[in-house]
Scaffold this motif. Structure first.
Motif, short mmCIF file in Angstrom:
data_model
loop_
_atom_site.label_atom_id
_atom_site.label_comp_id
_atom_site.label_asym_id
_atom_site.label_seq_id
_atom_site.Cartn_x
_atom_site.Cartn_y
_atom_site.Cartn_z
N GLY A 24 -62.64 15.03 31.97
CA GLY A 24 -62.89 16.01 30.96
C GLY A 24 -61.65 16.52 30.32
N ASN A 25 -60.60 15.73 30.20
CA ASN A 25 -59.40 16.24 29.55
C ASN A 25 -58.77 15.13 28.74
OD1 ASN A 25 -57.51 18.00 28.81
ND2 ASN A 25 -56.56 18.20 30.81
N ASP A 26 -59.40 14.76 27.66
CA ASP A 26 -58.97 13.61 26.89
C ASP A 26 -57.90 13.95 25.87
OD1 ASP A 26 -62.37 12.42 26.71
OD2 ASP A 26 -60.86 12.20 28.26
N ASN A 27 -57.57 15.23 25.78
CA ASN A 27 -56.48 15.66 24.92
C ASN A 27 -56.72 15.44 23.44
OD1 ASN A 27 -54.87 16.67 26.82
ND2 ASN A 27 -53.76 14.81 27.17
N SER A 28 -57.91 15.53 22.99
CA SER A 28 -58.12 15.46 21.55
C SER A 28 -57.77 16.81 20.98
CB SER A 28 -59.58 15.11 21.25
OG SER A 28 -59.88 13.85 21.74
N SER A 29 -56.88 16.82 20.01
CA SER A 29 -56.37 18.08 19.47
C SER A 29 -57.31 18.66 18.44
CB SER A 29 -55.00 17.82 18.83
OG SER A 29 -54.63 18.90 18.04
N ASP A 30 -57.53 20.00 18.51
CA ASP A 30 -58.24 20.66 17.44
C ASP A 30 -57.31 21.59 16.71
OD1 ASP A 30 -59.86 23.51 19.02
OD2 ASP A 30 -57.85 22.69 19.20
N GLY A 31 -56.01 21.45 17.00
CA GLY A 31 -55.02 22.32 16.37
C GLY A 31 -54.08 21.50 15.52
N ASP A 32 -52.98 22.12 15.15
CA ASP A 32 -51.97 21.45 14.34
C ASP A 32 -51.20 20.48 15.21
OD1 ASP A 32 -49.04 22.62 12.50
OD2 ASP A 32 -49.94 20.64 12.74
N ASP A 67 -59.79 19.74 24.20
CA ASP A 67 -60.05 18.30 24.16
C ASP A 67 -61.41 18.03 23.54
OD1 ASP A 67 -62.04 18.64 26.13
OD2 ASP A 67 -60.66 18.21 27.77
N ASP A 68 -61.80 16.76 23.49
CA ASP A 68 -63.04 16.42 22.78
C ASP A 68 -64.29 16.84 23.55
OD1 ASP A 68 -62.96 14.57 24.83
OD2 ASP A 68 -63.14 12.80 23.54
N LYS A 69 -64.12 17.35 24.75
CA LYS A 69 -65.23 17.91 25.50
C LYS A 69 -65.21 19.44 25.47
CE LYS A 69 -65.74 13.98 28.63
NZ LYS A 69 -64.69 13.14 28.03
N GLY A 70 -64.22 19.98 24.74
CA GLY A 70 -64.19 21.42 24.55
C GLY A 70 -63.43 22.21 25.59
N TRP A 71 -62.49 21.57 26.29
CA TRP A 71 -61.73 22.24 27.34
C TRP A 71 -60.23 22.18 27.06
CZ3 TRP A 71 -64.72 24.83 30.64
CH2 TRP A 71 -66.02 24.37 30.87
N LYS A 72 -59.51 23.17 27.55
CA LYS A 72 -58.06 23.09 27.59
C LYS A 72 -57.57 23.72 28.90
CE LYS A 72 -57.09 27.18 24.67
NZ LYS A 72 -56.36 27.62 23.44
#
Length: 300
Positions: A24-32, A67-72
């Motif tokens: 659950g930590n794929d590191n897809s960024s939702d930031g800059d 990340d793409d599952k909504g976690w950081k």
């Protein structure tokens, strides 16, 4: 459970990156993705040390992006009397809910890999407090990538405690690598050597990896014929073989977590992966400041 051991200063104190995470930590960024925040701030206290011992205090790290599952991830360690007394590593969603409180996530992950955040997260925290070294943290079966990330972040927090730097470390997880030259150096010699590591990124790719050890006269371990002979006789491999192999692997794989451990040089391979993960994080933030590691050296 697989156990990683390594002598690299404290310390050493993965890889990610190493890189964030199957669990659950794929590191897809939702930031800059071009933000340059993961700086070694050097907000040192008056009692900061250079011998690798830690200064009492609370040290914090947090990921910037979900990340793409909504976690950081976030992590805090507490140090007292040169010992880690508490470790709080977890993930939160946009509403502040902890991954360890998500029953559905627990159920689904456990069904797939045999463990969930309610098991592996406390196990990792407990292992760090018990071992007092990120490199000795036991990797949890079924949560390898999360374990690698935990080891990497633990390493960076221990380094902060060695510098007495209480500024929150921010990881620009999921971001593309920014072009530049990134460097890390141990400050203290162990068995007459300390690590020097330079990594270059061009067009968002790791193009050069130069990891080695240097002695007080500036001589590289790969040029030490006696060291090569003695180590090779004991383990079947020496620095002339394993150091170039590790460097080539990083350029080839582009991910510290994917660098294979060299048989006969396990400790050095683990040290490489951990430091490579830290440089990878620096490249995600475009922070080209030299990373100075005040590694703890055991009596020789």
């Amino acid at each position: 459970m697989k156990k990683k051991k390594l002598v690299m200063g404290l310390t050493a104190v993965m890889a990610s990156s190493m890189l964030l995470v199957a669990c659950g930590n794929d590191n897809s960024s939702d930031g800059d993705s071009k933000s340059s925040d993961t700086k070694q701030t050097d907000t040192k206290k008056a009692d900061a040390k250079t011998d690798g011992t830690m200064t009492d205090g609370t040290y914090k790290l947090q990921e910037k992006n979900f990340d793409d599952k909504g976690w950081k991830a976030f992590m805090t360690i507490t140090v007292k009397d040169n010992k880690i007394t508490e470790s709080d590593y977890n993930y939160k969603d946009k509403d502040g809910k902890l991954k360890t409180d998500d029953a559905d996530y627990e159920k689904n992950m456990k069904a797939k890999v045999g463990t969930g955040p309610q098991e592996y997260i406390p196990a990792l925290n407990d292992s760090l407090v018990s071992k007092q070294s990120a490199a000795d943290v036991e990797v949890v079966t079924g949560a390898t990538h999360s374990s690698d990330t935990f080891i990497n972040y633990s390493n960076q927090l221990i380094q902060a405690a060695q510098r007495a730097d209480t500024a929150t470390i921010e990881i620009n997880n999921g971001a593309d690598l920014q072009d530049g030259k990134y460097s890390l150096e141990e400050q203290n010699y162990a068995n007459n050597y300390r690590v020097v590591f330079n990594m270059e990124v061009k067009d968002g790719k790791i193009t050069t990896s130069d990891y080695n050890y240097v002695d007080k006269d500036g001589k590289l371990k790969t040029d030490d014929a006696d060291y090569e002979k003695n180590m090779k006789a004991k383990t079947g491999v020496g620095p002339q073989e394993y150091i170039p192999t590790l460097n080539k692997e990083l350029v080839s794989k582009q991910n510290p977590a994917d660098v294979a451990v060299v048989t006969g040089a396990t400790h050095s391979s683990d040290a490489f992966r951990i430091y490579a993960a830290q440089l990878y994080n620096a490249a995600q933030s475009g922070n080209t400041d030299m990373i100075k590691v005040f590694n703890k050296v055991d009596s020789e």
